[in-house]
Scaffold this active site. Structure first.
Site, PDB file in Angstrom:
ATOM      1  CE1 TYR A  33       0.010   2.051   4.199  1.00  0.00           C
ATOM      2  CE2 TYR A  33       1.014  -0.234   4.339  1.00  0.00           C
ATOM      3  CZ  TYR A  33       0.860   1.045   4.938  1.00  0.00           C
ATOM      4  OH  TYR A  33       1.424   1.452   5.974  1.00  0.00           O
ATOM      5  NE  ARG A  52       7.260   4.071   0.293  1.00  0.00           N
ATOM      6  CZ  ARG A  52       6.620   4.831   1.698  1.00  0.00           C
ATOM      7  NH1 ARG A  52       7.653   4.872   2.412  1.00  0.00           N
ATOM      8  NH2 ARG A  52       5.569   5.314   1.777  1.00  0.00           N
ATOM      9  NE  ARG A 100      -6.384 -19.710   3.892  1.00  0.00           N
ATOM     10  CZ  ARG A 100      -5.449 -20.292   4.489  1.00  0.00           C
ATOM     11  NH1 ARG A 100      -5.507 -21.436   4.133  1.00  0.00           N
ATOM     12  NH2 ARG A 100      -4.595 -19.934   5.443  1.00  0.00           N
ATOM     13  CE  LYS A 149       3.218   2.853   3.154  1.00  0.00           C
ATOM     14  NZ  LYS A 149       3.733   3.177   4.569  1.00  0.00           N
ATOM     15  CD  GLU A 181       9.963   1.299  10.711  1.00  0.00           C
ATOM     16  OE1 GLU A 181      10.313   2.541   9.930  1.00  0.00           O
ATOM     17  OE2 GLU A 181       9.979   0.319  10.236  1.00  0.00           O
ATOM     18  CG  LEU A 205       8.607   2.519   5.008  1.00  0.00           C
ATOM     19  CD1 LEU A 205       8.136   1.348   4.081  1.00  0.00           C
ATOM     20  CD2 LEU A 205       7.053   3.104   5.198  1.00  0.00           C
TER      21      LEU A 205
END
Length: 285
Positions: A33, A52, A100, A149, A181, A205
């Site tokens: 995301y 990114r 799945r 991310k 972080e 990140l």
């Protein structure tokens, strides 16, 4: 009024938006995301977020679902249709829907692409920027590829809740005695005029706001050191702050109950916030 959201090529009222129960983002957190801020109706650092996004997808063996220009057009249309003056655009891309199975789905499976907006009037005038925030430390128990991310955000969410249970605003995560972080931001301290923040690597990140703030700091002749720092070093610092796409530069005034510096936002963090907002508004698209 209902928001307009984007789902796999369609612009829909939010109540009509649906994805499959077999989507791998839902079943496996198999997706990435980005969050792009909007100030004055303009997108902030869109190019950095797009770059990114491409990197995160590549690290997970996924391709970009569309060109950057097409992605930009979706962002702009959602901002316009939802009349976002200040706020954000959230983008999520998953590996798509398939029965799945831990194995990746067959090649050619369509990715799921979702975007929506959130209106945040006065986003750049946050009370936290004036008063600073208090943080508590928690062990960093995330996986070892935090530079991607992904939508695997359960542990950061747990960290935020643990901090709130202690009466704090957020948490800083600690690994091998050093701060990595924040739960949704990059962490910094200032000592004797030197800005210190964790060096880039898989442990953190690679923040888009981080990159911009460090660039502006160096342009302003501020000294920057990219290295790890301990909790004790942070508590003894003159200042501390965090950066993220939606909080920009926000001072930290307390760590684990210990006041940082004078226990109030310091001049370095305040100046960096001013510079970042000024330059970002000028460069917004």
């Amino acid at each position: 009024m209902s928001r307009t959201v984007y789902v796999n090529g369609d612009y829909l009222p939010e109540e009509d938006a649906k994805i499959s129960v077999f989507d791998r983002g839902f079943l496996f957190a198999d997706g990435v995301y980005e969050v792009t801020s909007v100030l004055g109706g303009k997108l902030i650092d869109f190019e950095g977020h797009a770059v990114r996004l491409e990197r995160s997808l590549a690290e997970l063996d996924m391709g970009m679902p569309m060109t950057r220009d097409a992605l930009l057009e979706i962002h702009r249309r959602l901002v316009a249709e939802n009349r976002i003056e200040d706020g954000m655009v959230y983008l999520q891309v998953t590996r798509g829907a398939a029965d799945r199975d831990f194995a990746y789905p067959p090649e050619g499976t369509a990715q799921t692409v979702v975007l929506f907006t959130q209106s945040k009037p006065g986003l750049a005038d946050s009370p936290a920027a004036r008063t600073g925030i208090r943080v508590a430390t928690v062990p960093d128990l995330r996986w070892d590829r935090r530079d991607i991310k992904t939508v695997q955000l359960l542990y950061p969410s747990m960290g935020k809740m643990a901090a709130k249970a202690k009466g704090c605003d957020d948490a800083w995560m600690v690994e091998d005695g050093a701060i990595t972080e924040g739960t949704s931001n990059n962490a910094y301290i200032v000592k004797d005029g030197v800005i210190v923040t964790r060096q880039l690597g898989p442990e953190i990140l690679h923040g888009i706001t981080r990159a911009a703030v460090l660039r502006f700091a160096r342009e302003a002749q501020m000294k920057v050191e990219e290295r790890a720092f301990t909790i004790e070093e942070a508590q003894a610092a003159d200042e501390a702050f965090v950066t993220s796409a939606t909080t920009f530069v926000t001072p930290v005034v307390e760590i684990d109950g210990v006041a940082v510096g004078k226990g109030a936002p310091g001049p370095v963090a305040q100046r960096l916030r001013e510079i970042y907002l000024e330059e970002s508004r000028k460069a917004g698209i």
